[in-house]
Scaffold this motif. Sequence first.
Motif, PDB file in Angstrom:
ATOM      1  N   GLU A   1      71.778  27.121  68.639  1.00 19.11           N
ATOM      2  CA  GLU A   1      72.556  26.292  67.984  1.00 19.11           C
ATOM      3  C   GLU A   1      73.816  26.898  67.248  1.00 19.11           C
ATOM      4  O   GLU A   1      75.051  26.791  67.619  1.00 19.11           O
ATOM      5  CB  GLU A   1      72.430  25.183  67.373  1.00 19.11           C
ATOM      6  CG  GLU A   1      71.537  24.129  68.400  1.00 19.11           C
ATOM      7  CD  GLU A   1      70.829  22.872  67.415  1.00 19.11           C
ATOM      8  OE1 GLU A   1      70.911  22.993  66.322  1.00 19.11           O
ATOM      9  OE2 GLU A   1      70.448  21.924  68.084  1.00 19.11           O
ATOM     10  N   ASN A   2      73.340  27.966  66.400  1.00 18.92           N
ATOM     11  CA  ASN A   2      74.316  28.763  65.827  1.00 18.92           C
ATOM     12  C   ASN A   2      75.264  29.505  66.570  1.00 18.92           C
ATOM     13  O   ASN A   2      76.465  29.826  66.426  1.00 18.92           O
ATOM     14  CB  ASN A   2      73.255  29.549  64.600  1.00 18.92           C
ATOM     15  CG  ASN A   2      73.187  28.983  63.505  1.00 18.92           C
ATOM     16  OD1 ASN A   2      73.551  27.978  63.164  1.00 18.92           O
ATOM     17  ND2 ASN A   2      72.758  29.845  62.664  1.00 18.92           N
TER      18      ASN A   2
ATOM     19  N   VAL B   1      83.707  24.742  70.220  1.00 19.27           N
ATOM     20  CA  VAL B   1      82.463  23.926  69.933  1.00 19.27           C
ATOM     21  C   VAL B   1      82.685  23.323  68.596  1.00 19.27           C
ATOM     22  O   VAL B   1      82.686  24.166  67.572  1.00 19.27           O
ATOM     23  CB  VAL B   1      81.280  24.735  70.118  1.00 19.27           C
ATOM     24  CG1 VAL B   1      80.180  23.891  69.599  1.00 19.27           C
ATOM     25  CG2 VAL B   1      81.138  25.205  71.579  1.00 19.27           C
ATOM     26  N   GLY B   2      82.771  21.937  68.720  1.00 17.34           N
ATOM     27  CA  GLY B   2      82.674  21.087  67.444  1.00 17.34           C
ATOM     28  C   GLY B   2      81.424  21.294  66.925  1.00 17.34           C
ATOM     29  O   GLY B   2      80.925  21.652  65.749  1.00 17.34           O
ATOM     30  N   GLU B   3      80.524  20.392  67.580  1.00 14.82           N
ATOM     31  CA  GLU B   3      79.040  20.238  67.201  1.00 14.82           C
ATOM     32  C   GLU B   3      78.217  20.555  68.460  1.00 14.82           C
ATOM     33  O   GLU B   3      78.702  20.301  69.591  1.00 14.82           O
ATOM     34  CB  GLU B   3      78.820  18.904  66.739  1.00 14.82           C
ATOM     35  CG  GLU B   3      79.236  18.485  65.436  1.00 14.82           C
ATOM     36  CD  GLU B   3      79.134  17.041  65.099  1.00 14.82           C
ATOM     37  OE1 GLU B   3      78.269  17.022  64.188  1.00 14.82           O
ATOM     38  OE2 GLU B   3      79.246  16.216  65.912  1.00 14.82           O
ATOM     39  N   CYS B   4      77.124  20.739  68.422  1.00 14.25           N
ATOM     40  CA  CYS B   4      75.983  21.115  69.381  1.00 14.25           C
ATOM     41  C   CYS B   4      74.688  20.445  69.084  1.00 14.25           C
ATOM     42  O   CYS B   4      74.603  20.671  67.814  1.00 14.25           O
ATOM     43  CB  CYS B   4      76.255  22.294  69.977  1.00 14.25           C
ATOM     44  SG  CYS B   4      75.728  23.781  69.054  1.00 14.25           S
ATOM     45  N   ALA B   5      73.848  20.307  70.022  1.00 11.85           N
ATOM     46  CA  ALA B   5      72.469  20.167  69.750  1.00 11.85           C
ATOM     47  C   ALA B   5      71.695  20.860  71.039  1.00 11.85           C
ATOM     48  O   ALA B   5      72.012  20.712  72.300  1.00 11.85           O
ATOM     49  CB  ALA B   5      72.263  18.692  69.706  1.00 11.85           C
ATOM     50  N   ILE B   6      70.687  21.488  70.855  1.00 12.69           N
ATOM     51  CA  ILE B   6      69.828  22.179  71.912  1.00 12.69           C
ATOM     52  C   ILE B   6      68.370  21.311  71.931  1.00 12.69           C
ATOM     53  O   ILE B   6      67.838  20.728  70.790  1.00 12.69           O
ATOM     54  CB  ILE B   6      69.456  23.379  71.514  1.00 12.69           C
ATOM     55  CG1 ILE B   6      70.633  24.413  71.972  1.00 12.69           C
ATOM     56  CG2 ILE B   6      68.154  23.824  72.261  1.00 12.69           C
ATOM     57  CD1 ILE B   6      70.684  24.575  73.311  1.00 12.69           C
ATOM     58  N   VAL B   7      68.206  20.769  73.078  1.00 13.22           N
ATOM     59  CA  VAL B   7      66.953  20.040  73.152  1.00 13.22           C
ATOM     60  C   VAL B   7      66.090  20.692  74.236  1.00 13.22           C
ATOM     61  O   VAL B   7      66.489  20.781  75.450  1.00 13.22           O
ATOM     62  CB  VAL B   7      67.237  18.566  73.685  1.00 13.22           C
ATOM     63  CG1 VAL B   7      66.036  17.976  73.917  1.00 13.22           C
ATOM     64  CG2 VAL B   7      68.324  17.826  72.593  1.00 13.22           C
ATOM     65  N   PRO B   8      64.828  21.142  73.949  1.00 14.71           N
ATOM     66  CA  PRO B   8      63.819  21.629  75.041  1.00 14.71           C
ATOM     67  C   PRO B   8      63.119  20.633  75.882  1.00 14.71           C
ATOM     68  O   PRO B   8      63.022  19.546  75.446  1.00 14.71           O
ATOM     69  CB  PRO B   8      63.009  22.171  74.359  1.00 14.71           C
ATOM     70  CG  PRO B   8      62.874  21.773  72.829  1.00 14.71           C
ATOM     71  CD  PRO B   8      64.183  21.035  72.755  1.00 14.71           C
TER      72      PRO B   8
ATOM     73  N   LEU C   1      71.605  21.995  76.587  1.00 12.28           N
ATOM     74  CA  LEU C   1      72.591  21.967  75.444  1.00 12.28           C
ATOM     75  C   LEU C   1      73.511  20.652  75.554  1.00 12.28           C
ATOM     76  O   LEU C   1      74.089  20.434  76.710  1.00 12.28           O
ATOM     77  CB  LEU C   1      73.380  23.154  75.593  1.00 12.28           C
ATOM     78  CG  LEU C   1      74.699  23.368  74.826  1.00 12.28           C
ATOM     79  CD1 LEU C   1      74.676  23.382  73.341  1.00 12.28           C
ATOM     80  CD2 LEU C   1      75.644  24.519  75.111  1.00 12.28           C
ATOM     81  N   PHE C   2      73.665  19.977  74.380  1.00 11.29           N
ATOM     82  CA  PHE C   2      74.728  19.019  74.436  1.00 11.29           C
ATOM     83  C   PHE C   2      76.001  19.599  73.513  1.00 11.29           C
ATOM     84  O   PHE C   2      75.629  19.938  72.340  1.00 11.29           O
ATOM     85  CB  PHE C   2      74.167  17.700  73.675  1.00 11.29           C
ATOM     86  CG  PHE C   2      73.262  17.065  74.564  1.00 11.29           C
ATOM     87  CD1 PHE C   2      73.611  15.866  75.430  1.00 11.29           C
ATOM     88  CD2 PHE C   2      71.826  17.304  74.597  1.00 11.29           C
ATOM     89  CE1 PHE C   2      72.829  15.394  76.264  1.00 11.29           C
ATOM     90  CE2 PHE C   2      71.317  16.714  75.478  1.00 11.29           C
ATOM     91  CZ  PHE C   2      71.339  15.534  76.230  1.00 11.29           C
TER      92      PHE C   2
ATOM     93  N   LYS D   1      80.981  13.179  73.832  1.00 11.07           N
ATOM     94  CA  LYS D   1      81.980  12.671  72.751  1.00 11.07           C
ATOM     95  C   LYS D   1      81.399  12.755  71.302  1.00 11.07           C
ATOM     96  O   LYS D   1      82.300  12.818  70.529  1.00 11.07           O
ATOM     97  CB  LYS D   1      82.574  11.631  73.209  1.00 11.07           C
ATOM     98  CG  LYS D   1      83.463  11.422  74.321  1.00 11.07           C
ATOM     99  CD  LYS D   1      85.072  11.620  73.892  1.00 11.07           C
ATOM    100  CE  LYS D   1      85.799  11.880  75.199  1.00 11.07           C
ATOM    101  NZ  LYS D   1      85.826  13.324  75.866  1.00 11.07           N
ATOM    102  N   ASP D   2      80.091  12.510  71.454  1.00 13.46           N
ATOM    103  CA  ASP D   2      79.528  12.572  69.889  1.00 13.46           C
ATOM    104  C   ASP D   2      78.041  12.768  70.306  1.00 13.46           C
ATOM    105  O   ASP D   2      77.529  12.521  71.347  1.00 13.46           O
ATOM    106  CB  ASP D   2      79.915  11.187  69.339  1.00 13.46           C
ATOM    107  CG  ASP D   2      79.525  11.265  67.765  1.00 13.46           C
ATOM    108  OD1 ASP D   2      79.323  12.114  67.173  1.00 13.46           O
ATOM    109  OD2 ASP D   2      79.722  10.034  67.304  1.00 13.46           O
ATOM    110  N   LEU D   3      77.280  13.002  69.043  1.00 11.70           N
ATOM    111  CA  LEU D   3      75.746  13.245  69.246  1.00 11.70           C
ATOM    112  C   LEU D   3      75.281  12.301  68.179  1.00 11.70           C
ATOM    113  O   LEU D   3      75.853  11.632  67.332  1.00 11.70           O
ATOM    114  CB  LEU D   3      75.623  14.442  68.756  1.00 11.70           C
ATOM    115  CG  LEU D   3      75.940  15.676  69.403  1.00 11.70           C
ATOM    116  CD1 LEU D   3      75.791  17.085  68.543  1.00 11.70           C
ATOM    117  CD2 LEU D   3      75.099  16.000  70.832  1.00 11.70           C
ATOM    118  N   PRO D   4      74.129  11.615  68.760  1.00 12.10           N
ATOM    119  CA  PRO D   4      73.464  10.660  67.930  1.00 12.10           C
ATOM    120  C   PRO D   4      73.040  11.270  66.671  1.00 12.10           C
ATOM    121  O   PRO D   4      72.595  12.087  66.430  1.00 12.10           O
ATOM    122  CB  PRO D   4      72.177  10.287  68.774  1.00 12.10           C
ATOM    123  CG  PRO D   4      72.082  11.054  69.693  1.00 12.10           C
ATOM    124  CD  PRO D   4      73.337  12.004  70.030  1.00 12.10           C
TER     125      PRO D   4
END
Length: 642
Positions: A529-530, A538-545, A557-558, A595-598
Amino acid sequence: MTSYIVKKGEHYYPSDEMKKIAWIKDEKIYNQANKNPVKFWEGLAKEGIEWKSEWKKAYVEKLPYFEWFKGGKLNFSINCLDRWIKDKGNKIALIWVPEPVKEKTIKLTYKELYDKVCRFANVLKKQGVKKGDVVSIYLPMIPEALISMLACTRIGAIHSVVFSAFSADALKARIEDGKAKILVTSDGYYRKGEKEDLLAKAKQGARGTTVKKIIVVNRVGKKVSGSKFLDFNSELKKADNKYEPEIMNSEDILFVLYTSGTTGTPKGIIHDTGGYAVHAYWTTKYNFNLREKDIMWCTADVGWITGHTYAFYGPLLNGSTTLIYEGGPDFPDPGIWWKIIQDNNVNVLYTAPTAIRMFMKVDEKYIKKYKLDSLKILGTVGEPIDEDAWNWYLNKIGGGRCPIIDTWWQTETGGALINALPGIGPFIPTIAGKSFPGIKHIIVNEKGKEVKQGKIGELVQVSPFAPGMLHGIYKNPKRYLKTYWKRFKKYYDTSDGAYIDKQGNIRITGRTDDVMKVAGHRISTAELENAIASDKRVGECAIVPIPDKIKGEVPILFVVLKKGEGSVELEKQLIKHVDKKLGPTSRPSKIYFVKDLPKTRSGKIMRRILKALLIKEEPKGLMTLVNPKVVEEIKNILKSKI
Ligand code: PRX
């Protein structure tokens, strides 16, 4: 054909043939070792390793630190080389199979390897490398990797090997942490018939760091010029072939190897000399029932701990023969591994479940073409192996004859810790087995209380800790304490979940922290993510396995962009950005622009909810979200992309 296993009831056990050749065939070893583990390991240390002087105290513990064979003196390279060249200097130590089929396999005897290691130690010495200095090694699977590493151990220098598929930035971070003055690399290597460039990444990674000289192996024939560069082989030729080994303390650092954790930066795992040598020697010998005449092929790259311990050091400490291969598993065709086994009479194959799952998808004709009856032991490592892959490996590769040794361990443990022994068994799919004799693991709840047999909990190791265990995190004692000793204080925290079955065997259920295992490679959510967040768009992101049929897990990746819309082109650019920051092994397998992350009220991204959406489960805990509407939006995006 000899069968090394028999089926009794539901499970496989060693056959009489296996028992005949097994180093260990009596279960009593577990009880005997556990009565007095320190004494047990002392016995093994005396028998397996050549010491210049014996230790004063076998085990000293002052948590979070512990030391093995304190006061003992030895040199690691003597144990891998010198002690064998007296009687079997002409024995093959290393078989190297280059990728281009036109190139010949190279075999180095113990004497030849010794000669090269001494010479390279002199090359490093000439460049000012001394005991305790860090040398960075950025090499593919070629003999020079082993030569450089052993040369460091001869001098008492600390090697820090960086996986050749890692990026220039990843190399730079590791060089900077260790402050290496010398970088050993190559101009490239062969992969799928192409010449892969390594030097450009090496140069970029070394720029602006402490590196003064780059020693380059000429592998693909590139011209290298400039005062900063030295040619590996011409330096080797010029150097003296004798090098008096530096006698080290058992607790002196042998090497540092970086691995991912739960934060954005990798940690330099420290391994010492004596304890690691003992652990590597005996686990190689007992787990793979390795005999001197055996040929072992551990397919792991030297950039990982498995490559260090079982492709290089374990077999050499045992005076056996190790085979390494430069290329991938499917070039020129997916029969290459089986051809290598046939042509070289490999006895032990040690690989990752991902490779097995990949071969399961390939036409069987590629396997049937080759005779694999030299194989005696099959090993797996790095990630859970499912029942189908286990059975396929047993039957298609092992011809239903060879035990499968499913070894659980970590970069931090230096060597294998939980597995069935070939002469004892049982060999059960998805069950790793018992802790190695003299080692104890228990399963505890979050409060550190042991849970009942059969219940899933946290896997922890109990004192006395294994001789091969890490001796800290390089220059970061706080992180060492926090990562491994904070939750359970007197137990080593593995960050894996597990349970113990009725027979006392351990089943690993997977990581309990934010670390993924992608094709057996350890990848940190935070680190990835870093890397992605460092792209300006990139504003924000999240990695989900999420689970994957071949790789075990893959990262999804979101991304929330600072402005504008996502596109296929931007997706490509972000993948490129990951390649640059970390390397292709960390690539997300899919990118969703949202548009956004939970998020919770405190701003924590709820990856758990994203995961539920990805694997089509109903997400729970939506009440805690500050922006519950986003869940529907993401659901729609996922639907539209499928
Ligand atoms: O989650 C466990 C998994 O790999 C992690 C360690 O990763 P790494 O340091 O990269 O070392 C890999 C090579 C030793 C562990 O915490 N793991 C390792 N072996 C197994 C496993 N999971 C299930 N079964 C295994 N045999």
